[in-house]
Design a protein around this motif. Structure first.
Motif, short mmCIF file in Angstrom:
data_model
loop_
_atom_site.label_atom_id
_atom_site.label_comp_id
_atom_site.label_asym_id
_atom_site.label_seq_id
_atom_site.Cartn_x
_atom_site.Cartn_y
_atom_site.Cartn_z
N GLY A 34 19.27 12.56 54.69
CA GLY A 34 19.96 13.86 54.63
C GLY A 34 21.39 13.77 54.11
N THR A 83 15.47 15.06 55.76
CA THR A 83 16.31 15.52 54.64
C THR A 83 17.28 16.58 55.16
N SER A 84 18.10 17.11 54.24
CA SER A 84 18.98 18.23 54.59
C SER A 84 18.83 19.26 53.48
N THR A 85 19.45 20.40 53.62
CA THR A 85 19.32 21.40 52.55
C THR A 85 19.90 20.84 51.24
N THR A 87 19.36 17.75 50.13
CA THR A 87 18.48 16.73 49.52
C THR A 87 17.00 17.13 49.52
N TYR A 88 16.65 18.20 50.23
CA TYR A 88 15.23 18.53 50.40
C TYR A 88 14.52 18.80 49.07
N ASP A 89 15.06 19.73 48.27
CA ASP A 89 14.32 20.18 47.07
C ASP A 89 14.02 19.03 46.12
N THR A 91 13.98 15.84 46.75
CA THR A 91 13.10 14.85 47.38
C THR A 91 11.66 15.35 47.33
N LYS A 92 11.46 16.61 47.70
CA LYS A 92 10.10 17.19 47.74
C LYS A 92 9.48 17.15 46.35
N LEU A 107 8.17 15.71 55.60
CA LEU A 107 9.62 15.96 55.47
C LEU A 107 10.07 16.97 56.52
N ASN A 109 13.97 18.99 57.89
CA ASN A 109 15.41 19.10 57.61
C ASN A 109 16.28 19.01 58.86
#
Ligand code: UTP
Length: 333
Positions: A34, A83-85, A87-89, A91-92, A107, A109
């Motif tokens: 994250g 993850t965090s907001t 890194t999420y997109d 990473t996904k 995953l 957040n």
């Protein structure tokens, strides 16, 4: 505790390793993904950072090891990414493009929290909003409950959770030695440490009231040499009981981007504070935590900086990784 003689396990270490191999199916892995990786300065999450010469990103390095373990032990190892907001997109998207590398990956957040300016007031991002950042890797404990990750782990008969930083290229996950120690000593928490280098600014483990805690190296009166490498195992029951526990945030002075007249400004010196929880803030709630010393050469080479800075950069990570590869077996006994 030290079960190594040089880079080989001693007799007791081998006994524990053999014991750990039997329990490997009861362990899953959480990668901490994250963080914003400000020092590295990449616009992608650290896990997606491509290491020069290897032409693999950190995720690929880690997932390759997990697949090796799965083959060796004929076991399914569950992988979770916090993850965090921020890194999420990415990473996904990266994982979707590679069909999750044929692994069982989940995953979830962590939360964000407001940043403070140098006057310790809420920091404005633009006219209408405040600057936010992920709430530190200690945000893990709340997130595990919030997204029912603990329930999911329980459904899979998981007993211990291996929590590691995504940025350590040598991270040795689901290590039978560590698993053997957990079962042999019946611990709530086990952490790995390496010997601190003289010029290294890392937290160190010290023993206080029968428990290990982490102190900033300058706070440690006993000049402990046990450097924290952010590699821990937690008993799932311990995590389950760690509900509604609030800890105070640590403040870390950082360069925090903000927006003025529609343009994003990236300051060149620290302009505020991020508020962060650290994993080890929660160690005091454990019944029984221990630290094992592992050889740095085999297990620790973090990616913190860009190649412009000295140490812990892409070049040192690749060189350390290749050294280990050339010894033929990463998980040697
Ligand atoms: P660091 O403290 O080194 O932070 O994180 P960072 O974000 O990687 O890098 P800087 O400090 O901004 O340069 C150690 C590990 O904890 C994770 C990171 O992704 C890394 O794996 N982490 C950190 C989180 O998962 N969440 C956080 O809020 C902070």
């Amino acid at each position: 505790m030290d079960f190594y003689k040089g880079d080989r396990l001693n007799e007791e270490g081998r006994r524990l390793y053999n014991m750990g191999e039997v329990h490997i199916r009861k362990v899953c892995v959480v990668f901490l993904c994250g963080g914003q990786g400000t020092r590295l300065g990449s616009d992608k999450p650290k896990g997606c950072f491509i290491l020069p010469k290897l032409n693999m990103c950190l995720f690929e390095v880690h997932f390759q090891k997990i697949r090796e373990l799965q083959r060796k032990y004929n076991a399914k190892i569950k992988v979770f990414l916090m993850t965090s907001t921020f890194t999420y997109d990415d990473t996904k998207k990266f994982l979707d493009e590679r069909d999750n590398f044929d692994l069982d990956i989940t995953l979830f957040n962590q939360d964000n929290v407001e940043c403070l300016n140098l006057e310790m007031k809420l920091m404005k991002y633009d006219e209408n909003s405040t600057c936010k950042s992920p709430n530190g890797n200690g945000g893990l404990f709340k997130a595990l409950h919030q997204y029912h990750i603990i329930d999911k782990m329980k459904e899979c008969d998981i007993e211990y959770v291996n929590v590691v930083s995504v940025d350590n290229v040598l991270v040795n996950v689901c290590d039978p030695l560590a698993i053997g120690v957990l079962y042999d000593k019946n611990l709530d928490i086990l952490s790995k440490a390496v010997i601190k280098a003289d010029d290294e600014s890392v937290g160190v483990f010290v023993r206080e009231n029968g428990q290990y805690v982490v102190k900033e190296y300058f706070e440690s009166k006993e000049s402990s040499k046990l450097a924290n490498i952010c590699h821990h195992y937690f008993r799932l029951d311990f995590l389950e009981n760690l509900k509604n526990v609030d800890e105070a945030y640590h403040l870390s002075k950082k360069k925090i981007p903000y927006c003025r007249n529609g343009s994003i400004i990236k300051p060149d010196k620290p302009n505020g504070y991020k508020q962060e929880l650290f994993i080890f803030d929660f160690f005091k709630y454990a019944n029984g935590n221990e630290v094992i010393l592992v050889p740095r050469l085999l297990e620790f080479s973090p990616l913190k900086n860009s190649d412009k800075d000295k140490g812990s950069n892409p070049t040192t990570c690749v060189s350390d990784y290749l050294k280990i590869k050339s010894t033929a077996n990463i998980h040697f006994k």
